[in-house]
Write an enzyme that holds these catalytic residues in place. Structure first.
Site, PDB file in Angstrom:
ATOM      1  CG  LEU A  14      -2.207   0.945   1.275  1.00 25.86           C
ATOM      2  CD1 LEU A  14      -2.860   0.749  -0.062  1.00 25.86           C
ATOM      3  CD2 LEU A  14      -3.023   0.531   2.471  1.00 25.86           C
ATOM      4  CG  HIS A  15       2.659   2.137  -3.734  1.00 29.46           C
ATOM      5  ND1 HIS A  15       2.367   2.978  -4.573  1.00 29.46           N
ATOM      6  CD2 HIS A  15       2.405   1.109  -4.321  1.00 29.46           C
ATOM      7  CE1 HIS A  15       1.736   2.735  -5.695  1.00 29.46           C
ATOM      8  NE2 HIS A  15       1.702   1.020  -5.451  1.00 29.46           N
ATOM      9  CG  LEU A  16       1.587   8.909  -2.524  1.00 30.93           C
ATOM     10  CD1 LEU A  16       1.096   9.492  -1.179  1.00 30.93           C
ATOM     11  CD2 LEU A  16       2.683   9.819  -3.066  1.00 30.93           C
ATOM     12  CB  ALA A  19      -2.357   5.372   0.169  1.00 38.65           C
ATOM     13  CD  GLU A  84       0.982  -1.792  -7.184  1.00 39.21           C
ATOM     14  OE1 GLU A  84       1.501  -3.034  -7.228  1.00 39.21           O
ATOM     15  OE2 GLU A  84       1.418  -0.765  -6.605  1.00 39.21           O
TER      16      GLU A  84
END
Length: 85
Positions: A14-16, A19, A84
């Site tokens: 869970l990255h920027l 998020a 993704e």
């Protein structure tokens, strides 16, 4: 309040960017990790500080006027690997 337990499958965790998807609903949204760490999904910094990685199990809880819609949409996005792939 509604909630669901999920396993994060996207390779980057869970990255920027993903998020940011969690911040668009009116309901209060909380992410709880397996070790009990809680993150306010409306705060990108809170979500990032929870260090949620691929394979981690989380509980997603929504409480508010759009809780059912929020939970359904967020569950779908997470199950689809946070856009993704």
């Amino acid at each position: 309040m509604v909630s669901v337990e999920l396993q994060l499958q996207n390779p980057s965790g869970l990255h920027l960017r993903p998020a940011g998807i969690l911040c668009k609903f009116q309901s209060h949204i909380t992410i709880t990790t397996a070790d009990g760490t809680e993150a306010n999904a409306k705060s990108v910094l809170s979500v990032l500080s929870a260090c949620i990685k691929s394979g981690d199990r989380i509980t997603l809880s929504c409480d508010g006027s759009d809780e059912n819609t929020a939970l359904k949409e967020l569950e779908l996005v997470i199950r689809e690997r946070l856009e993704e792939l």
